[in-house]
Each structure stands twice: as C-alpha cells, then as structure tokens.
Design a protein around this motif. Structure first.
Motif, PDB file in Angstrom:
ATOM      1  N   TRP A  53     -62.297  -4.265 -35.966  1.00 43.09           N
ATOM      2  CA  TRP A  53     -61.183  -4.567 -37.596  1.00 43.09           C
ATOM      3  C   TRP A  53     -60.945  -2.528 -38.203  1.00 43.09           C
ATOM      4  O   TRP A  53     -60.192  -2.925 -37.914  1.00 43.09           O
ATOM      5  CB  TRP A  53     -62.181  -4.492 -38.888  1.00 43.09           C
ATOM      6  CG  TRP A  53     -63.206  -4.065 -39.565  1.00 43.09           C
ATOM      7  CD1 TRP A  53     -64.358  -3.628 -38.369  1.00 43.09           C
ATOM      8  CD2 TRP A  53     -63.068  -3.172 -39.578  1.00 43.09           C
ATOM      9  NE1 TRP A  53     -65.434  -2.903 -39.526  1.00 43.09           N
ATOM     10  CE2 TRP A  53     -64.220  -2.061 -39.915  1.00 43.09           C
ATOM     11  CE3 TRP A  53     -62.323  -2.147 -41.021  1.00 43.09           C
ATOM     12  CZ2 TRP A  53     -64.664  -1.141 -41.255  1.00 43.09           C
ATOM     13  CZ3 TRP A  53     -62.197  -0.965 -41.301  1.00 43.09           C
ATOM     14  CH2 TRP A  53     -63.203  -0.387 -41.873  1.00 43.09           C
ATOM     15  N   SER A  54     -62.036  -1.670 -37.122  1.00 45.62           N
ATOM     16  CA  SER A  54     -61.525  -0.366 -37.757  1.00 45.62           C
ATOM     17  C   SER A  54     -60.100  -0.024 -36.010  1.00 45.62           C
ATOM     18  O   SER A  54     -60.353   1.304 -36.077  1.00 45.62           O
ATOM     19  CB  SER A  54     -62.949   0.344 -37.883  1.00 45.62           C
ATOM     20  OG  SER A  54     -63.263   0.815 -37.233  1.00 45.62           O
ATOM     21  N   GLY A  55     -60.435  -0.908 -35.156  1.00 43.27           N
ATOM     22  CA  GLY A  55     -60.063   0.060 -34.077  1.00 43.27           C
ATOM     23  C   GLY A  55     -60.917   1.207 -33.566  1.00 43.27           C
ATOM     24  O   GLY A  55     -61.275   1.786 -32.244  1.00 43.27           O
ATOM     25  N   GLY A  56     -62.144   1.739 -34.343  1.00 39.83           N
ATOM     26  CA  GLY A  56     -64.129   2.067 -33.571  1.00 39.83           C
ATOM     27  C   GLY A  56     -64.243   1.523 -32.431  1.00 39.83           C
ATOM     28  O   GLY A  56     -64.514   2.705 -31.843  1.00 39.83           O
ATOM     29  N   SER A  57     -64.025   0.877 -31.854  1.00 38.77           N
ATOM     30  CA  SER A  57     -65.161  -0.089 -30.781  1.00 38.77           C
ATOM     31  C   SER A  57     -64.065  -1.237 -30.159  1.00 38.77           C
ATOM     32  O   SER A  57     -62.966  -1.923 -31.017  1.00 38.77           O
ATOM     33  CB  SER A  57     -66.410  -1.365 -31.312  1.00 38.77           C
ATOM     34  OG  SER A  57     -67.170  -0.184 -31.810  1.00 38.77           O
ATOM     35  N   THR A  58     -63.663  -1.141 -28.384  1.00 36.38           N
ATOM     36  CA  THR A  58     -63.101  -1.344 -27.646  1.00 36.38           C
ATOM     37  C   THR A  58     -63.264  -2.547 -26.832  1.00 36.38           C
ATOM     38  O   THR A  58     -64.728  -1.617 -26.802  1.00 36.38           O
ATOM     39  CB  THR A  58     -61.681  -0.555 -27.708  1.00 36.38           C
ATOM     40  OG1 THR A  58     -61.682   0.268 -27.089  1.00 36.38           O
ATOM     41  CG2 THR A  58     -60.751  -0.528 -29.119  1.00 36.38           C
ATOM     42  N   PHE A  59     -63.136  -3.275 -26.698  1.00 36.40           N
ATOM     43  CA  PHE A  59     -63.955  -3.986 -24.702  1.00 36.40           C
ATOM     44  C   PHE A  59     -63.211  -3.717 -24.205  1.00 36.40           C
ATOM     45  O   PHE A  59     -61.506  -5.079 -24.628  1.00 36.40           O
ATOM     46  CB  PHE A  59     -64.933  -4.951 -25.582  1.00 36.40           C
ATOM     47  CG  PHE A  59     -65.430  -5.216 -27.115  1.00 36.40           C
ATOM     48  CD1 PHE A  59     -65.011  -4.951 -27.950  1.00 36.40           C
ATOM     49  CD2 PHE A  59     -66.502  -4.317 -27.038  1.00 36.40           C
ATOM     50  CE1 PHE A  59     -65.419  -4.717 -29.288  1.00 36.40           C
ATOM     51  CE2 PHE A  59     -67.295  -4.315 -27.633  1.00 36.40           C
ATOM     52  CZ  PHE A  59     -66.621  -4.353 -29.522  1.00 36.40           C
ATOM     53  N   TYR A  60     -63.145  -3.651 -22.742  1.00 35.62           N
ATOM     54  CA  TYR A  60     -62.258  -4.460 -21.730  1.00 35.62           C
ATOM     55  C   TYR A  60     -63.190  -4.963 -20.783  1.00 35.62           C
ATOM     56  O   TYR A  60     -64.297  -4.815 -20.450  1.00 35.62           O
ATOM     57  CB  TYR A  60     -61.880  -3.208 -21.308  1.00 35.62           C
ATOM     58  CG  TYR A  60     -60.989  -2.109 -22.236  1.00 35.62           C
ATOM     59  CD1 TYR A  60     -61.611  -1.630 -23.165  1.00 35.62           C
ATOM     60  CD2 TYR A  60     -59.843  -2.577 -22.273  1.00 35.62           C
ATOM     61  CE1 TYR A  60     -60.779  -0.543 -23.780  1.00 35.62           C
ATOM     62  CE2 TYR A  60     -59.361  -1.550 -23.395  1.00 35.62           C
ATOM     63  CZ  TYR A  60     -59.304  -0.267 -23.934  1.00 35.62           C
ATOM     64  OH  TYR A  60     -59.362   0.161 -25.229  1.00 35.62           O
ATOM     65  N   ALA A  61     -62.565  -6.109 -19.830  1.00 35.85           N
ATOM     66  CA  ALA A  61     -62.630  -6.693 -18.950  1.00 35.85           C
ATOM     67  C   ALA A  61     -62.311  -5.264 -17.782  1.00 35.85           C
ATOM     68  O   ALA A  61     -62.003  -4.188 -17.980  1.00 35.85           O
ATOM     69  CB  ALA A  61     -61.811  -7.600 -17.918  1.00 35.85           C
ATOM     70  N   GLY A  62     -63.262  -5.670 -16.753  1.00 34.81           N
ATOM     71  CA  GLY A  62     -63.963  -5.245 -15.796  1.00 34.81           C
ATOM     72  C   GLY A  62     -62.315  -4.453 -15.092  1.00 34.81           C
ATOM     73  O   GLY A  62     -62.758  -3.151 -14.319  1.00 34.81           O
ATOM     74  N   SER A  63     -61.746  -5.390 -14.732  1.00 32.33           N
ATOM     75  CA  SER A  63     -60.103  -4.915 -13.689  1.00 32.33           C
ATOM     76  C   SER A  63     -59.648  -4.314 -14.506  1.00 32.33           C
ATOM     77  O   SER A  63     -58.581  -4.100 -13.586  1.00 32.33           O
ATOM     78  CB  SER A  63     -59.606  -6.051 -13.459  1.00 32.33           C
ATOM     79  OG  SER A  63     -59.713  -7.217 -14.407  1.00 32.33           O
ATOM     80  N   VAL A  64     -59.509  -4.090 -16.186  1.00 32.95           N
ATOM     81  CA  VAL A  64     -58.540  -3.567 -17.161  1.00 32.95           C
ATOM     82  C   VAL A  64     -58.672  -2.276 -17.249  1.00 32.95           C
ATOM     83  O   VAL A  64     -58.443  -1.226 -17.430  1.00 32.95           O
ATOM     84  CB  VAL A  64     -57.806  -3.755 -18.103  1.00 32.95           C
ATOM     85  CG1 VAL A  64     -56.724  -5.590 -16.697  1.00 32.95           C
ATOM     86  CG2 VAL A  64     -58.780  -4.574 -19.165  1.00 32.95           C
TER      87      VAL A  64
END
Length: 123
Positions: A53-64
């Motif tokens: 919600w705050s933008g403080g945590s992000t998560f990504y797929a390994g391919s990107v």
C-alpha cells in the motif's frame, strides 16, 4: 463502478523501454496491494510485479527483476510499471489488478482487473 484501466502499451524494439499506467476509479486502492500480470499467446497468465500500500515493499518475478520497476501514486489512485531493456519474451497483454487474499503472486488472489494493454517487443 470500480474500474482499472491500463495504458501505455505498444510496439517497441528489443532493448527499449515502456511505462505502463493503471488508473483506478470507483474506489480508492490506497490501502491495497496492487499487482501486474501478463499473458502471452498460448500461455497462462503469470505474475510480474506487486507493490504494497505504501510503496515501501515491492515484489518481482525472476524474469523481470532488475529490468522492471513497479511504483504507485496513491494521491492519483494509480500504479505504474516501468519496463526497461525489453526482450521479445516480454511480449504479452499486461494487466493490473487489486490483491484481495492469499499470495501476492497468485492471480486467484486478485479480485479487480483491468482490460489489459498489449506490449509487443520485436527482435
């Protein structure tokens, strides 16, 4: 009526960049995890990125990871996906969605979806 509308897709060459936007209306999503998914022809929809919600945590797929950056502007009720160093295998329809339950990388845990925007990367 709740709506998520993606924009910013297009045709680019490998190595170029695009910035996708997702505009939300009908309710605020400022307290929600938001995600981006993509679906290539003949393939299942796959997780790309998510942001809390705050933008403080992000998560990504390994391919990107390392090439894409997810961000949000809660004042604008919008979510973005900056895509750099694009590859032909990034070609897909990209969707933004609101997370409601379970794991952030599971598309079954998202309840509101946009209509998608096409990204095509030529080699």
């Amino acid at each position: 009526q709740v709506q998520l509308v993606e924009s910013g897709g297009g045709l680019v060459q490998a190595g170029e960049s695009l910035r996708l936007s997702c505009a939300a209306s009908g309710r605020t999503f400022s307290s929600d995890i938001m995600g981006w998914f993509r679906q290539a022809p003949g393939k299942e929809r796959e997780f790309v990125a998510a942001i809390n919600w705050s933008g403080g945590s992000t998560f990504y797929a390994g391919s990107v990871k390392g090439r894409f950056t997810i961000s949000r502007d809660n004042a604008e009720n919008a979510v973005y996906l900056q895509m750099n160093s694009l590859k032909p295998e990034d070609t897909a329809v990209y969707y933004c969605a609101r997370h409601s339950r379970s794991c952030y990388y599971d598309d079954q845990g998202y309840d509101y979806w946009g209509q998608g925007t096409q990204v095509t990367v030529s080699s």
